[in-house]
Design a protein around this motif. Structure first.
Motif, short mmCIF file in Angstrom:
data_model
loop_
_atom_site.label_atom_id
_atom_site.label_comp_id
_atom_site.label_asym_id
_atom_site.label_seq_id
_atom_site.Cartn_x
_atom_site.Cartn_y
_atom_site.Cartn_z
N ALA A 59 0.92 -1.20 0.05
CA ALA A 59 0.09 -0.12 -0.03
C ALA A 59 1.08 1.41 -0.03
N GLU A 60 0.38 2.33 -0.60
CA GLU A 60 1.11 3.53 -0.53
C GLU A 60 1.32 4.33 0.78
N PRO A 61 2.25 4.77 1.03
CA PRO A 61 2.47 5.36 2.23
C PRO A 61 1.27 6.16 2.78
N ARG A 66 -3.78 8.92 8.47
CA ARG A 66 -5.18 9.59 8.57
C ARG A 66 -5.33 10.67 8.09
N GLU A 67 -4.72 11.73 8.14
CA GLU A 67 -5.20 13.03 7.65
C GLU A 67 -5.31 12.94 5.99
N GLN A 68 -4.07 12.53 5.62
CA GLN A 68 -4.10 12.45 4.16
C GLN A 68 -5.06 11.53 3.59
N HIS A 69 -4.97 10.23 4.10
CA HIS A 69 -6.05 9.21 3.80
C HIS A 69 -7.47 9.70 3.57
#
Length: 115
Positions: A59-61, A66-69
């Motif tokens: 999976a991508e970093p 959580r904020e980015q995701h």
């Protein structure tokens, strides 16, 4: 051991729900919402026993941030009937220790949702 209970839900845009808000609450963190332009803060709540992010191998970093995701999820689909997330509420057996319940839950989630 008592039977384990389980219920499922959906995070819906049409009900003015937010995956960023839900993630901040569930993880007891501060997460900035790009959509709302504000910091969602539940870090003051002290009742969380554990938290983790499970993802498939490779999976991508950004998946682990959580904020980015969750901001990516909210930006992805802007339809009024969007379902931007799902919730699972699982009752775990109180006869098991916290560590045993964590292992049980992780194995279940990896088998049925991550793999």
């Amino acid at each position: 051991m008592h039977p384990i209970s389980c219920s499922f839900g959906v995070i819906q845009v049409s009900k003015n729900q937010s995956v960023v808000k839900k993630a901040a609450y569930n993880c007891r963190e501060k997460i900035h919402s790009d959509k709302l332009g504000e910091l969602i803060n539940y870090s003051f709540k002290q009742d969380l026993l554990a938290k983790n992010i499970l993802a498939p191998d490779g999976a991508e970093p950004w998946v682990f941030d959580r904020e980015q995701h969750y901001n990516k999820v909210e930006k992805q689909d802007k339809r009024i009937n969007s379902q931007q997330g799902r919730t699972i509420r699982i009752g775990l057996p109180h006869e098991l220790s916290l560590e045993e319940n964590q292992k049980l839950l992780e194995r279940y989630l990896k088998t049925y949702f991550v793999d």
